[in-house]
Motif scaffolding. Sequence first.
Motif: not given
Length: 409
Positions: A51-56, A75-81, A113-121, A344-348
């Motif tokens: 299940l944790q892989i799905l958002p990634q 995004f970086l700051v907000g993700g940790d908050v 899901s939040l981790g996916a945003f945070d890692q991208l940022a 975008r390329l990091n996301a890909f």
Amino acid sequence: MKKTLWTRNFTLVTVATILGAAGGIAGNFALSFLVYDETKSTLAAALLLALQILPQVVIPMVAAPFMDRLPRKPFLVGGDVANGILYSLAGVYLLLCRFSYVGYLAFSLLLSSLGAFDQLAYNSIYPKLIPADLEEKGYTVSGMIYPVLMVIMTPVASVLYAHIGVGNILLLQGGLSLLAALIEGQIRVKEESRMAEGFSFRQWRQDMKDAASYLKKEKGLRNIYSYMAVTNGVGGSISPILVAFFRTMPGFTIAMYSFFSVAEFAGRSLGGLFSYHVKIPPKKRWGFAFSVYMIYEAMDACLLWLPYPLMLANRSVCGFLGINSATMREAAVQRYIPESYRTRLNAFFSVLISAATSVLTLAVGAMGEILDLRVCLSVCGVFTGLVCLMTIGKNRRAVGKIYNQETQY
């Protein structure tokens, strides 16, 4: 004047990363044992991982065009908050209420899901925080944080789990995440927003098409991504094979398997010191990386056929080589990708890794059911070696253009 890696921005992001990683390791350790203690089911734990892989897989491709148009620091700051608040609430809940597996599934999905945003940022803003011409050193530091903390925090987490309980560990993790966000807020980086004209689904689709068109023209990037997806996918899938081998082979024990991580950590530590202090000339980087990749795959292929002391030496060598090639590759790729395409390329790449890991885990697991475990691991090593020859080796000029580039600042 001599350049220094440890500028204000790099120091701040490194300290914040250490705090977040330390809390994450302790929290994940405690939660993994809590799930098993409460459910007594390995299937329940496996379902949680799946299940944790799905958002990634989903979120990076959806969010990347937006993040390429917006500053990444919020995004970086907000993700940790958000992580800090959620883990603190979870800690309070576990102190006051009984554990709920279904509730934890939902909680894990939200966190992933939040981790996916945070890692991208993080992946997108990190290159901007490393001083010019010091990328390899910067990525060496980044690459060493998690392995070092794993060795330190795992025994600490086991003690905390026994003495203060999961709820208090999650409160501690929440506090560390909020402290990391406070530190990240002090980072000074110039970023521009390109959202003034608004954003629509049509623009999102066009942004993705533009990124795909860019990648289509970049043969070197495509081959690097392809090989890294396969080797990471296979690397992530052979852990059950190793566990089964040490569990069933006469003369071997799980305790002996646990020393693999110590041996690899020792190799990574020495490799990190080498990478930090020794700069490989640009013209030799492709050759160095290709040699490392082929040696690494050969090491995997022969691992289970060796006497145990040589197995540990094997893992140490792989740790040494792995961090050197990884920091070189990450610095070269991030330096090469234009800023406007980076998220975008990091996301890909993230999606490709997740997809490859999912497919190859099932394939290697099925192969382990019908083949001798040593043969299975050898097949994996030979397969990834052939992929390396067909991607990194066959396309030397295109890949070398990325690895061997001079600093462009």
